[in-house]
Motif scaffolding. Structure first.
Motif, short mmCIF file in Angstrom:
data_model
loop_
_atom_site.label_atom_id
_atom_site.label_comp_id
_atom_site.label_asym_id
_atom_site.label_seq_id
_atom_site.Cartn_x
_atom_site.Cartn_y
_atom_site.Cartn_z
N ARG A 118 28.63 46.88 40.70
CA ARG A 118 28.87 45.93 39.62
C ARG A 118 30.35 45.63 39.51
N ASP A 119 30.67 44.45 38.99
CA ASP A 119 32.07 44.06 38.83
C ASP A 119 32.83 44.98 37.89
N GLN B 131 31.07 38.06 46.11
CA GLN B 131 30.82 38.36 44.70
C GLN B 131 29.74 37.39 44.24
N TYR B 132 28.66 37.96 43.72
CA TYR B 132 27.52 37.16 43.29
C TYR B 132 27.48 37.15 41.77
N ARG B 133 27.63 35.97 41.21
CA ARG B 133 27.70 35.84 39.76
C ARG B 133 26.38 36.18 39.10
N ARG B 134 26.46 37.04 38.09
CA ARG B 134 25.32 37.44 37.26
C ARG B 134 24.10 37.85 38.08
N TRP C 85 23.48 41.22 38.99
CA TRP C 85 23.14 42.63 38.80
C TRP C 85 22.47 42.79 37.44
N ARG D 9 25.47 41.45 35.17
CA ARG D 9 26.86 41.53 35.60
C ARG D 9 26.96 40.93 36.99
N ASP D 10 28.19 40.65 37.42
CA ASP D 10 28.41 40.22 38.79
C ASP D 10 28.18 41.39 39.74
N SER D 11 27.64 41.10 40.91
CA SER D 11 27.47 42.08 41.97
C SER D 11 28.56 41.81 43.01
N VAL D 12 29.27 42.86 43.40
CA VAL D 12 30.39 42.71 44.32
C VAL D 12 30.07 43.47 45.61
#
Length: 186
Positions: free
Chosen positions: A125-126, A145-148, A150, A158-161
Motif C-alpha cells: 500500500r502507498d 502505482q495503481y490508484r485506489r 488496494w 488505498r493506492d497499490s505500489v
C-alpha cells in the motif's frame, strides 16, 4: 548495535509442526498493511488446503533472526519467472531493523535456489512507508502505482505500489533505473 543474523528456513506444511507454526503465527499477529490484517484459523487452514503456500507455484519460509522465529516469507507465482513476495514480521519484531536483512536474505534465497527466476515483484500500500523504504534500500525499483486498487476494510481503497528487483541488479549491486515511456505518443 550489531545487525541480526537472518535466515530463511523452508516450511513443510505437510508436517503438523510446520502447519501449526504457520497457523499460530498468522492468527496471533496483526498485519495492518495486508488485505487480511487479522486472519482467522479457518482462513489460514483454507489457504493451506487450497495450496496457497505449496509448490510448485508457491514457497513458504520461516524467518529467523539470531535463531528465533520472527516472521514468514511466502512466494507466489514461482512458475512464471517473476514471483510476488509476501513478507510478514511478528508484531514484536517490527521496528528492530530487520526489514533490510530479511529482504536481502529473501533475494539471496530466491536468486540462488530458483535459477528460472529473473525478477522479483512486491506490492504494498502507498501508506506502508517502512516497507517501501526497505525495498528501495535493497535495490528494488518502483515500477507502477495503481490508484485506489488496494481494498481496505472500513475505509476507502488505498493506492497499490509495485516494485521489482532484477536478478542482474541483485548480483551486481547496481540499480537499473525504470525508464518511463509513453505508448500514447506523448
Amino acid at each position: 548495535m550489531t545487525a541480526p543474523s537472518v535466515a530463511l528456513l523452508p516450511v513443510d506444511l505437510a508436517h503438523p509442526v510446520g502447519r501449526s507454526w504457520l497457523v499460530a503465527f498468522l492468527t496471533t499477529n496483526r498485519f495492518p498493511f495486508h488485505v487480511t490484517s487479522a486472519p482467522t484459523r479457518n482462513e489460514v487452514e483454507r489457504r493451506v488446503a487450497d495450496g496457497d503456500f505449496s509448490g510448485p507455484a508457491h514457497a513458504l519460509f520461516r524467518v529467523e533472526a539470531d535463531g528465533a522465529a520472527v516472521g514468514m516469507v511466502a512466494l507466489d507465482d514461482l512458475d512464471d519467472g517473476a514471483p510476488l513476495i509476501d513478507v510478514r514480521l511478528a508484531e514484536r519484531a517490527r521496528g528492530r531493523g530487520l526489514g533490510v536483512p530479511v529482504v536481502r536474505a529473501l533475494a539471496d534465497t530466491v536468486f540462488t535456489g530458483y535459477p528460472d527466476v529473473d525478477r522479483l515483484e512486491a506490492q504494498t500500500r502507498d501508506d506502508n512507508v517502512a516497507m517501501r523504504k526497505v525495498l528501495v534500500r535493497c535495490g528494488w525499483v518502483q515500477e507502477a502505482q495503481y490508484r485506489r486498487a488496494w481494498p481496505v476494510e472500513g475505509s476507502a481503497p488505498r493506492d497499490s505500489v509495485a516494485y521489482g528487483l532484477l536478478r542482474e541488479d541483485h548480483r551486481t549491486g547496481r540499480v537499473t533505473p525504470f525508464l518511463g515511456r509513453s505508448d500514447a505518443g506523448e
